[in-house]
Design a protein around this motif. Sequence first.
Motif, mmCIF file in Angstrom:
data_model
loop_
_atom_site.group_PDB
_atom_site.id
_atom_site.type_symbol
_atom_site.label_atom_id
_atom_site.label_comp_id
_atom_site.label_asym_id
_atom_site.label_seq_id
_atom_site.Cartn_x
_atom_site.Cartn_y
_atom_site.Cartn_z
ATOM 1 N N ASP A 30 0.803 -1.216 0.000
ATOM 2 C CA ASP A 30 0.000 0.000 0.000
ATOM 3 C C ASP A 30 0.841 1.273 0.000
ATOM 4 O O ASP A 30 0.287 2.384 0.040
ATOM 5 N N VAL A 31 2.161 1.132 -0.113
ATOM 6 C CA VAL A 31 3.014 2.313 -0.270
ATOM 7 C C VAL A 31 2.685 3.084 -1.546
ATOM 8 O O VAL A 31 3.009 4.259 -1.665
ATOM 9 N N VAL A 32 2.007 2.444 -2.500
ATOM 10 C CA VAL A 32 1.642 3.137 -3.735
ATOM 11 C C VAL A 32 0.739 4.333 -3.455
ATOM 12 O O VAL A 32 0.627 5.235 -4.299
ATOM 13 N N VAL A 40 9.238 9.057 -2.836
ATOM 14 C CA VAL A 40 9.599 9.572 -1.515
ATOM 15 C C VAL A 40 8.362 9.489 -0.631
ATOM 16 O O VAL A 40 7.283 9.972 -1.001
ATOM 17 N N ALA A 41 8.503 8.886 0.547
ATOM 18 C CA ALA A 41 7.358 8.637 1.420
ATOM 19 C C ALA A 41 6.815 9.930 2.015
ATOM 20 O O ALA A 41 7.580 10.778 2.488
ATOM 21 N N TYR A 42 5.495 10.074 1.990
ATOM 22 C CA TYR A 42 4.855 11.215 2.629
ATOM 23 C C TYR A 42 5.099 11.168 4.137
ATOM 24 O O TYR A 42 5.150 10.094 4.742
ATOM 25 N N GLY A 89 -3.547 16.194 1.509
ATOM 26 C CA GLY A 89 -2.254 16.050 2.191
ATOM 27 C C GLY A 89 -1.134 15.768 1.210
ATOM 28 O O GLY A 89 -0.023 16.313 1.339
ATOM 29 N N THR A 90 -1.412 14.952 0.203
ATOM 30 C CA THR A 90 -0.380 14.653 -0.802
ATOM 31 C C THR A 90 -0.062 15.879 -1.646
ATOM 32 O O THR A 90 1.075 16.070 -2.081
ATOM 33 N N ARG A 91 -1.069 16.735 -1.884
ATOM 34 C CA ARG A 91 -0.813 17.952 -2.658
ATOM 35 C C ARG A 91 -0.045 18.990 -1.820
ATOM 36 O O ARG A 91 0.784 19.730 -2.349
ATOM 37 N N GLU A 92 -0.313 19.039 -0.507
ATOM 38 C CA GLU A 92 0.471 19.906 0.371
ATOM 39 C C GLU A 92 1.929 19.449 0.397
ATOM 40 O O GLU A 92 2.853 20.271 0.382
ATOM 41 N N TRP A 93 2.124 18.153 0.420
ATOM 42 C CA TRP A 93 3.475 17.596 0.364
ATOM 43 C C TRP A 93 4.167 18.027 -0.929
ATOM 44 O O TRP A 93 5.328 18.439 -0.922
#
Length: 456
Positions: free
Chosen positions: A55-57, A65-67, A431-435
């Motif tokens: 589920d790292v996808v 790069v991991a969030y 959250g992914t877009r903030e990252w």
Amino acid sequence: MQQKLTTTKLLQQLSDQHIQKVKLAITDLDGILRGKVISFDKFKSIADTGFGFCDVVFGWDAGDVAYDNATVTGWHTGYPDATAVVDIQTYRRIPWENDLPFFLADFNDGKGDCTRVCPRSLLKRIDQQAKEEGFIAFCSQEFEWFNLVDNSNELYAGKFRDLKPITNGMFGYSVLRASQKSAFFNDLFDLLKKFDIPLEGLHTETGPGVYEAAIMYSGILEAADRAVLFKSGVKEIGHRHGILPTFMAKFSENLPGCSGHVHQSLWSPDAKRNLFFDKKSKTGISPLMESYIAGQLYCLPYVLPMYAPTVNSYKRLVEGAWAPTTLTWAIDNRTTALRALPTGEKSTRLETRVVGSDSNPYLAMAACLASGLYGIRKKMKLQIPATTGNGYADKKNGVLPANLWQATQAMKESPVAKELFGEQFVDHFTGTREWEWRQFSKVVTDWELKRYLEII
């Protein structure tokens, strides 16, 4: 209507053909295919039950790069496997890989967080809502993209500077330029058709090395599958010709951006009547289509990251560059956010022009359909008048957020977005877009060095 393929029939067919291996893939939040090749024996054992996929996808970015801000998965969960379910209806052969069997999968077993953040599963849920409300959604996506000379070693060594397009000059609809790269051009059309991605048209666009393709319309899930596989297929075919295709929204500040316009219409449950068309209307647009347009205009500021998901996306959304910047609609006007095309009983449709070529097709189409259904569900009236003339100048109803951070905050705080897609998806996706914004913000760019290094 085409009869659905059964697992038993499919496995027997592949066994009779002495298939030794198959390729499986899922799509991550950025619209990137992640997959593996497995043996046919393994495929037989998981075709009905699903298979484990890390589920790292959904827990890392486009650069792996991991969030550090995700709750769905992360170091705190240990990145376990989630169950990906094969959709055997997506079966096709990859003609440029010796007809290797290929299938798409998604996380829709209902067990765990991946089901709620998986892009393909999200689109399936929105599509099911449409069907329950009495609509069959048809869609297609068209893409513009730059084609560059592929020399990966030089690209990485030179930090992706001095990229060379395969042809020169601003030459849209050029028979000459297409002929000069005819082997690649024809392979795109022919091999993609064999890969069950039929194109309505393919031509050069304005800009050096730019092509545009319109994919044949279909049901919305199939349309998104085709769009995802189109982008991956173009890259794979291009590599075999020494060409590097890029679907960045804005490849160069001095050249036009690249769109991924989504065309859509709603039909009756038997798929025989286009509900967007009204022959009694002066415009040909039905009241249902007007509510659909109203819903999209209302929701657009709150779902924009699903159309424009990267920092680069907003370099395309600038005035006078063939990309919309205002909350506008009109009939057959390419300067507005929404372009209505009431062209007859069979072809009346809405074109959402905000969408960039860098979009994840599952998310872009989910946002289009969910927003339109919102307008229908709320019985919204199309109170914004159609723009006449220049849509860039028509700012009285608002303008689009100027960058990814602004767009993400609008979506993150929006109860409308949560209503449409669910709180967990919105929280995770924003959250992914903030990252993404944070990764960009800490980088020292070439522009900064040229501007400040010597004189500051």
